[in-house]
Write a protein that holds these residues in place. Structure first.
Motif: not given
Length: 772
Positions: A13, A375, A534, A538, A599
């Motif tokens: 993270a 990000q 979010h 990601r 992920l």
């Protein structure tokens, strides 16, 4: 956790950006200071004001005491001068038997005190205390004797002079009609032989002293003036004290000091209703309105003086309550000045706090935007890195496929020849190595999204038993497998073979991460990803409906410094060649090719230096519609090991085939395989050369071409030109790049992937010529 070829670990993270120091706390302190500092200044100013008021009051009572002292000395001195003149009278006048002479004496006494305002009357008594004369006309019946007076006894006993307080009968009887109370200065009159000849007394009006004290105090009801004797008996004062009132006569000094025990003001003695000029000691008048109401024991700021020419003490005091009221008024004005300033400071601070809160919210929004931007930049960099790896991997796949094809062709030739048992073992080892290389090439194609997937409509909830049967053999007995695949899961379209391989890769990776046993848990859930969420950030901007599949283990976790590299091809932490480093690359490639994402998360990375550990691989696979058509890839030639059902065997019978291949080794191998089928082969290395041969040789029955060709045109462009110029000529394309398969199939061309063996080539040629 050890990262190997089979599983990967989640991304760390993003660390939250350090927050800028907030000014809210400082503004709160400023708000507190805006309240406390004005209050402290107000308190300091109030204390200073209190000291100033007390100092001014002290100076004032000291000045008044000095003035009263001087005034009292002058009054006493003038009274003594009068008494001296009375002493010089002929003693023969002190005989009571001659009243006519008494009138004459009275007239003489009146002349002595004429024009002296403080003297109410001048009295003369004989040795027996009987009245002889008075300075004012009074009837004989109104002139009482003083035989019963304590002062008469003391004077008769030999005391020369004494001050008589208003409560003594001598002073009480020395007034006149209509007079207020008095106090007296009495003197003994003696014969030459020292015997008592009579008593003379000067009666001083308390009203005179009250008037003077009112003027000297500027008629201030809070200021008290007392004239007391050495015994503390009050002789005169303002306001007028009650008869017999006493105070402590001790005078500690000239400077003002706080003192308690002042007497209460009381009714004054009025004139008698009876005898003229002799007031009745029993009658009282109400105290004047300005007499004050000081109660006994009340504190006053007091200054005192001892009168030099008489046994008297002057006391001047101001009521503490009056000073407090004055101080409170001044404090109120100071507060009126301080409170607006304090309010302005507080209002300014509140506005600053509101602005600071808005700025903090803006800063938080900016930090969030910067985090999202970083990000996105990180995702872009990773994407660019993977794209670069794609390009490199594509070249490797093409060259490696050509190499394997050459080696396999040679091995097959050797297998067809007679050989001994040791030679057979060597050939088997060669074929196993070739098979291993073909699997490695297949994994590389998966990572680079180059294989043509055969998509099937599946539900993970229906596959729970198959998944358990698939994974249990790959796990040890000390690892417990748990699955949570609810029946409400949406359908998916995945290549079942690639999906099973991805599950195996993740399971083997988890197994190696749990050397002492543990739990491997597979869970799936339906999720909807919003564009601004979010989860969308990601996953590289995914949005819509997805099935989220998580594979969690309780192993050692992944260190944060390598978490971002776990999906890279050939990356592994295993030693001694135990892994190729392509397991997680295959998982990542499957997810991307399916339109989703992969992920990795690790407790080891999220909580550094923590005993808690474990890795979670998350696959996002897009939801499929129930009635969607299955993508089957109808033009693809079956891979090795798949039977060509319904495909007849083909014989060349001397027919001509045009082979377009720029790699001479691969061209030699394919030429041998085609000629072994009974065909004759014409070879070309470029698209232009092949097109020229087709124009010159109408007897060509089939064109077999590699897609990657030198000279500016590739094999797919050549195939399209041939279709246009020679509509009836079959075309078979060969490629080591899996991503060209879909494009070739969409154009209706048959294509077979490299590396291929003679069986695959025979089947492909049979299909092409059989469709002619």
């Amino acid at each position: 956790m050890t990262v190997n070829s089979d599983i990967g670990a989640p991304r760390v993270a993003e660390a939250e950006l350090p927050r800028a120091p907030s000014t809210i706390a400082a503004l709160r302190l400023q708000m507190l200071a805006a309240v406390l500092i004005p209050l402290a200044l107000l308190a300091a100013a109030g204390l200073e004001s209190r000291r100033d008021i007390v100092a001014q009051a002290g100076d004032r009572v000291e000045r008044i005491a000095a003035a009263v002292d001087e005034h009292a000395q002058k009054v006493i001195e003038s009274d003594r001068l009068i008494l001296d003149r009375v002493r010089d009278l002929d003693p023969a006048h002190l005989v009571l038997a001659r009243p006519r002479d008494a009138n004459q004496v009275g007239a003489a006494l009146a002349g002595m005190v004429a024009g002296i305002p403080q003297i109410q009357a001048l009295w003369l008594w004989d040795a027996q205390g009987r009245p002889l004369a008075v300075s004012r006309h009074t009837a004989a019946a109104g002139r009482p004797d003083i035989t019963d007076s304590p002062a008469y006894g003391q004077l008769r006993a030999g005391q020369t002079e004494m001050l008589i307080p208003p409560s003594d009968s001598l002073a009480a009887t020395s007034g006149t009609s209509g007079d207020q109370r008095v106090f007296s200065l009495a003197r003994r009159l003696s014969h030459p032989d020292g015997s008592l000849a009579g008593i003379a007394a000067v009666s001083m009006s308390l009203a005179y002293f009250d008037d003077f004290y009112r003027r000297v105090t500027q008629d201030d009801p809070a200021t008290t003036v007392l004239l007391v004797n050495r015994e503390g008996m009050i002789m005169a004062g303002r306001p007028v004290a009650m008869d017999g009132a006493q105070v402590d006569p001790i005078c500690p000094g000239l400077h003002a000091a706080w003192r308690a025990g002042w007497p209460a003001a009381g009714p004054a003695t009025g004139p008698a209703a009876g005898a003229e000029g002799a007031p009745d000691a029993g009658s009282r008048d109400a105290s004047p309105p300005d007499a004050g109401a000081a109660s006994e024991g009340q504190q006053r700021l007091t200054a005192c003086r001892l009168i030099a020419n008489a046994p008297l003490t002057v006391m001047v005091g101001v009521d503490r309550a009056q000073l407090d009221r004055q101080w409170h008024r001044r404090l109120g004005w100071l507060a009126l000045l301080a409170l607006p300033v304090m309010g302005a400071l507080c209002a300014t601070t509140l506005l600053a706090m509101r602005r600071a809160r808005r700025e903090r919210l803006a800063a938080q929004a900016l930090r969030a935007a910067e985090t999202r931007r970083e990000q996105a930049e990180g995702a872009l960099l990773r994407t660019q890195r993977l794209q670069a790896l794609d390009q490199i991997t594509g070249g490797i796949i093409h060259d490696f496929a050509n190499l394997l094809m050459t080696v396999r062709s040679g091995a097959e030739v050797l297998c067809r020849r007679p050989h001994t048992e040791p030679q057979r073992e060597v050939l088997d080892a060669m074929l196993q190595a070739i098979a291993w290389g073909e699997r490695l090439t297949h994994n590389l194609r998966t990572f680079s999204r180059r294989p043509r997937l055969h998509l099937d409509l599946v539900r993970l909830s229906d596959m729970a038993g198959d998944i358990a049967d698939l994974l249990r053999p790959a796990l040890r007995g000390d690892i417990r497998l748990e699955t949570a695949l609810p029946p409400s899961l949406w359908p998916l379209r995945v290549d079942r073979t690639e999906f099973d391989l991805a599950l195996l890769n993740m399971a083997v990776n988890a197994r190696d991460a749990m050397p002492r046993g543990g739990v491997l848990r597979l869970a799936a859930a339906n999720v909807h990803i919003d564009p601004a969420s979010h989860e969308s950030d990601r996953t590289g901007g995914l949005m819509g409906d997805f099935v989220r599949l998580t594979v969690c283990d309780t192993g050692s976790g992944i260190p944060p410094d390598i978490l971002d590299r776990v999906f890279d091809p050939f990356f592994t932490t295993k030693r001694d060649g135990k892994s190729t480093g392509l397991g997680l690359a295959q998982v990542h490639g499957l997810a991307r090719q399916s339109g989703g994402a992969a992920l990795a998360d690790s407790l080891n990375a999220a909580v550094p230096n923590s005993a808690a550990a474990g890795t979670t691989i998350t696959l996002y696979l897009p939801r499929a519609e129930e009635d969607a058509a299955t993508a089957t890839g109808t033009g693809t030639v079956p891979a090795k090991g798949v039977a060509a059902n319904g495909v007849p065997e083909v014989a060349g019978n001397g027919r001509q085939i045009l082979l377009v291949e720029d790699n001479p080794t691969v061209a030699k191998v394919m030429r041998d395989m085609v000629e072994a089928l009974g065909f004759r082969v014409l070879a070309a290395t470029t698209a232009d050369a092949a097109q020229s041969l087709l124009a010159d040789r109408p007897d060509i029955s089939l064109m077999v071409s590699d897609i990657v060709l030198p000279g500016g045109r590739n094999g797919l462009e050549l195939a399209q030109a041939v279709r246009h110029l020679h509509p009836g000529l079959p075309v078979l394309l060969v490629s080591g790049y899996g991503d060209r398969v879909a494009e070739a199939e969409s154009l209706g061309f048959a294509i077979v992937p490299k590396p291929l063996d003679s069986t695959q080539l025979r089947q492909a040629i049979s299909r092409c010529l059989g469709a002619r």
